[in-house]
Design an enzyme around this catalytic site. Sequence first.
Site, PDB file in Angstrom:
ATOM      1  N   GLY A  61       0.780  -1.427   0.282  1.00 24.14           N
ATOM      2  CA  GLY A  61       0.102  -0.579   0.206  1.00 24.14           C
ATOM      3  C   GLY A  61       0.911   1.243  -0.046  1.00 24.14           C
ATOM      4  O   GLY A  61       2.117   1.334   0.055  1.00 24.14           O
ATOM      5  N   LYS A  62       0.120   2.721  -0.180  1.00 26.86           N
ATOM      6  CA  LYS A  62       0.755   3.897   0.028  1.00 26.86           C
ATOM      7  C   LYS A  62       0.194   4.643   1.070  1.00 26.86           C
ATOM      8  O   LYS A  62      -1.074   4.633   1.180  1.00 26.86           O
ATOM      9  CB  LYS A  62       0.865   4.446  -2.026  1.00 26.86           C
ATOM     10  CG  LYS A  62       2.410   3.270  -2.608  1.00 26.86           C
ATOM     11  CD  LYS A  62       1.601   4.375  -4.330  1.00 26.86           C
ATOM     12  CE  LYS A  62       2.494   3.309  -4.978  1.00 26.86           C
ATOM     13  NZ  LYS A  62       2.865   4.779  -5.976  1.00 26.86           N
ATOM     14  N   SER A  64       0.767   8.399   2.541  1.00 23.33           N
ATOM     15  CA  SER A  64       1.493   9.959   2.502  1.00 23.33           C
ATOM     16  C   SER A  64       2.893  10.029   2.476  1.00 23.33           C
ATOM     17  O   SER A  64       3.091  11.117   1.678  1.00 23.33           O
ATOM     18  CB  SER A  64       0.607  10.993   3.215  1.00 23.33           C
ATOM     19  OG  SER A  64       0.851  10.372   4.252  1.00 23.33           O
ATOM     20  N   HIS A  65       3.660   9.287   3.223  1.00 22.42           N
ATOM     21  CA  HIS A  65       5.316   9.260   3.307  1.00 22.42           C
ATOM     22  C   HIS A  65       6.000   8.690   2.948  1.00 22.42           C
ATOM     23  O   HIS A  65       7.029   8.118   2.231  1.00 22.42           O
ATOM     24  CB  HIS A  65       5.076   9.014   5.630  1.00 22.42           C
ATOM     25  CG  HIS A  65       4.593  10.238   5.818  1.00 22.42           C
ATOM     26  ND1 HIS A  65       3.616  10.246   6.612  1.00 22.42           N
ATOM     27  CD2 HIS A  65       4.747  11.703   6.104  1.00 22.42           C
ATOM     28  CE1 HIS A  65       3.483  11.319   7.177  1.00 22.42           C
ATOM     29  NE2 HIS A  65       3.783  12.027   7.260  1.00 22.42           N
ATOM     30  N   GLY A  66       5.737   7.241   2.378  1.00 19.45           N
ATOM     31  CA  GLY A  66       5.919   6.189   1.380  1.00 19.45           C
ATOM     32  C   GLY A  66       5.050   5.098   0.916  1.00 19.45           C
ATOM     33  O   GLY A  66       3.803   5.145   1.006  1.00 19.45           O
ATOM     34  N   VAL A  68       4.705   0.717   1.478  1.00 25.22           N
ATOM     35  CA  VAL A  68       5.172  -0.338   1.935  1.00 25.22           C
ATOM     36  C   VAL A  68       5.191  -1.735   1.049  1.00 25.22           C
ATOM     37  O   VAL A  68       4.023  -1.752   0.861  1.00 25.22           O
ATOM     38  CB  VAL A  68       3.806  -0.095   3.182  1.00 25.22           C
ATOM     39  CG1 VAL A  68       4.113  -1.624   3.804  1.00 25.22           C
ATOM     40  CG2 VAL A  68       3.888   0.964   4.342  1.00 25.22           C
ATOM     41  N   LYS A  83       9.105   0.004   5.320  1.00 21.61           N
ATOM     42  CA  LYS A  83       8.360   0.932   4.861  1.00 21.61           C
ATOM     43  C   LYS A  83       9.141   2.400   4.147  1.00 21.61           C
ATOM     44  O   LYS A  83      10.623   1.867   4.788  1.00 21.61           O
ATOM     45  CB  LYS A  83       7.753   1.893   6.206  1.00 21.61           C
ATOM     46  CG  LYS A  83       6.430   1.401   6.542  1.00 21.61           C
ATOM     47  CD  LYS A  83       6.023   1.840   7.720  1.00 21.61           C
ATOM     48  CE  LYS A  83       4.724   2.276   7.117  1.00 21.61           C
ATOM     49  NZ  LYS A  83       4.506   2.936   9.064  1.00 21.61           N
ATOM     50  N   ASP A 177      -2.368  10.199  15.595  1.00 20.55           N
ATOM     51  CA  ASP A 177      -2.521   9.844  13.691  1.00 20.55           C
ATOM     52  C   ASP A 177      -3.723   8.828  14.345  1.00 20.55           C
ATOM     53  O   ASP A 177      -3.797   7.645  13.079  1.00 20.55           O
ATOM     54  CB  ASP A 177      -2.180  10.224  12.836  1.00 20.55           C
ATOM     55  CG  ASP A 177      -2.427  10.028  11.472  1.00 20.55           C
ATOM     56  OD1 ASP A 177      -3.469  10.248  10.890  1.00 20.55           O
ATOM     57  OD2 ASP A 177      -1.405   9.665  10.437  1.00 20.55           O
TER      58      ASP A 177
HETATM   59  N1  LIG Z   1       2.787  -3.283   8.503  1.00 21.49           N
HETATM   60  C1  LIG Z   1       2.363  -3.337   7.676  1.00 21.49           C
HETATM   61  N2  LIG Z   1       1.161  -5.037   6.891  1.00 21.49           N
HETATM   62  C2  LIG Z   1       0.422  -4.931   5.806  1.00 21.49           C
HETATM   63  N3  LIG Z   1       0.540  -4.128   5.498  1.00 21.49           N
HETATM   64  C3  LIG Z   1       1.099  -2.555   5.635  1.00 21.49           C
HETATM   65  C4  LIG Z   1       1.619  -2.474   7.153  1.00 21.49           C
HETATM   66  N4  LIG Z   1       2.361  -1.537   7.211  1.00 21.49           N
HETATM   67  C5  LIG Z   1       0.949  -0.879   6.396  1.00 21.49           C
HETATM   68  N5  LIG Z   1       0.823  -1.877   5.297  1.00 21.49           N
HETATM   69  C6  LIG Z   1      -0.550  -1.467   4.122  1.00 21.49           C
HETATM   70  O1  LIG Z   1      -0.006   0.270   3.673  1.00 21.49           O
HETATM   71  C7  LIG Z   1      -0.900   1.241   3.682  1.00 21.49           C
HETATM   72  C8  LIG Z   1       0.172   2.117   3.289  1.00 21.49           C
HETATM   73  O2  LIG Z   1       0.859   2.189   4.821  1.00 21.49           O
HETATM   74  P1  LIG Z   1       0.859   3.824   5.322  1.00 21.49           P
HETATM   75  O3  LIG Z   1       1.318   3.835   6.534  1.00 21.49           O
HETATM   76  O4  LIG Z   1       2.721   3.975   4.918  1.00 21.49           O
HETATM   77  O5  LIG Z   1       0.002   4.769   4.985  1.00 21.49           O
HETATM   78  P2  LIG Z   1      -1.695   5.168   5.531  1.00 21.49           P
HETATM   79  O6  LIG Z   1      -1.650   5.162   7.219  1.00 21.49           O
HETATM   80  O7  LIG Z   1      -2.292   4.499   4.522  1.00 21.49           O
HETATM   81  O8  LIG Z   1      -1.563   6.515   4.654  1.00 21.49           O
HETATM   82  P3  LIG Z   1      -0.069   7.590   5.172  1.00 21.49           P
HETATM   83  O9  LIG Z   1       0.097   7.411   5.700  1.00 21.49           O
HETATM   84  O10 LIG Z   1      -1.222   9.075   4.729  1.00 21.49           O
HETATM   85  O11 LIG Z   1      -1.472   7.415   7.028  1.00 21.49           O
HETATM   86  C9  LIG Z   1      -2.178   0.892   4.424  1.00 21.49           C
HETATM   87  O12 LIG Z   1      -2.417   1.392   4.596  1.00 21.49           O
HETATM   88  C10 LIG Z   1      -1.766  -0.891   4.396  1.00 21.49           C
HETATM   89  O13 LIG Z   1      -2.652  -1.160   3.409  1.00 21.49           O
END
Ligand SMILES: Nc1ncnc2c1ncn2[C@@H]1O[C@H](COP(=O)(O)OP(=O)(O)OP(=O)(O)O)[C@@H](O)[C@H]1O
Length: 483
Positions: A61-62, A64-66, A68, A83, A177
């Site tokens: 997934g993506k 706002s900061h990058g 994953v 990440k 957050d």
């Molecule tokens: N530990 C993890 N295991 C599995 N999937 C993950 C994990 N961390 C993040 N993801 C997936 O990656 C996506 C992006 O995560 P990230 O924390 O970067 O952004 P977000 O929380 O969705 O958005 P923002 O950073 O804008 O608040 C998530 O929505 C999730 O689907």
Amino acid sequence: MGYFSCNAESAIATCGSYDWELLTKKTRKKGHGKIPDKITEFDFSDLHAATNGFSSENLLGKGSHGSVYKAHLHQIKLVAAVKKTKQTHPGGGAADNEVEILSRIYHPRLVNLLGFAVDPNQRKLIVVEYMPNGTLYDLLHGSGKPPGWVKRTRFALQVAWAVQFLHSSNPPIIHRDIKSSNVLIDSDFNSRISDFGLALRGHVEDVRVKSTPPAGTLGYLDPGYLAPGDLSTKSDVFSFGILLLEIISGRNAIDMNYSPPSVVEWAVPAIKSGDFGGICDPRIGPPDDAEALRQMAVLAARCVRSTAEKRPGMAEVKECLKRVYKRMKKQSQMCISLGRRVGRVAEVSRVVKYEALDESVELVRNNTRTGSRRNGKVSSAAPADPTSDVIGDRVGRSKSIGTASEIKLQPPDLSNDHINRRRVGLNMRMTTVRLSKSRSMGILQGKRLVNNNGVGRNLMGTRKLEESKLLVDLGEYIMKEKE
Ligand SMILES: Nc1ncnc2c1ncn2[C@@H]1O[C@H](COP(=O)(O)OP(=O)(O)OP(=O)(O)O)[C@@H](O)[C@H]1O
């Protein structure tokens, strides 16, 4: 156990015989709170290989900061999430912040840190526990089967537990957050808080906390948090309140399809007026336990109060949700147990009729004894006058009154889905419902089902049934029997 790759020591990372799996098991047993003593610094090339070159197939997934990525760390037999942040932040960006905070804490309801790496452009990569079941946002708003009330309250309780852990750390950690897309679902379907990019660790009077500008996500952000000095743990309580309203209603924090679009402005007036059912996710309807819903809705409304001081602390939130969860679970178990019994009733049912004044009702009744075979109790539904006495062990006959239609009990297919459970629940909510022609049902049988006033005797065909006294309380009866 070998280690994936350790190429340097840093302020946080050291190489050594650090066993994450063992740590996880140990801390799980204890409950929470063990701080990992060592965080692995991974070699970038190894993470590159483990994510298949940060390929799109490995993209989870993506944000706002990058982005994953899923990483298969074969040497340590571990699947992790990596990440990768967008930009370098020499002064310490979200990634540095996340590593700094997560390296100091561990909790089974957090997405815990495994380690980190630095790429050739000096960007930090964070390695955290992999969560295979998506986000709470996906579960609540996706096209799949919506979670039922037991699951929803369990998710809410687990998040509350994690936030309470953060707030009670020394110094406290304010996440800033809390939202459904930052709640990830692990392999055991537990919810875990992720994304510590904005989190702040320190007391409110600390320079760092006092000088950090407000941040968060629109819709979840505390309206009173306008300047650094406004921040307190109660800002997380506000965001948690929004999350709770989202869990109850299944709608987004801000949703233009609703009027008003803000979940607070939409839900709080309804809660204040006592319309708790009106804010429930229409896909699952209100829970069978109206009191549990009331407690949860009132708690959410308290969390989103505009005055931070009037919001409850997370310890109180957790305790309240614990009670709500217990009630929801009990109710659900009762529905399942009732469903089984009603299923048995239907297996052997036949129509019995009884007379009541000048009306008639036809009822489907079960055979003489349909209760638990184990305890030999008569356990099916009863005319629900709780003062009913025993006058015999035989099942009386009920006669139809006038033009009453036959009321049939269908065995609910509990294997199917929540909708069926709800149907059972609807029946159970008929506390002291009058037995009337079209809407009520009764299952009449022997012991405990007959009162002094002749209601039951009428079933034996000897007396007229007073319709006004024949009250059916299927749920309450079963509940009493359980007690
Ligand atoms: N530990 C993890 N295991 C599995 N999937 C993950 C994990 N961390 C993040 N993801 C997936 O990656 C996506 C992006 O995560 P990230 O924390 O970067 O952004 P977000 O929380 O969705 O958005 P923002 O950073 O804008 O608040 C998530 O929505 C999730 O689907």
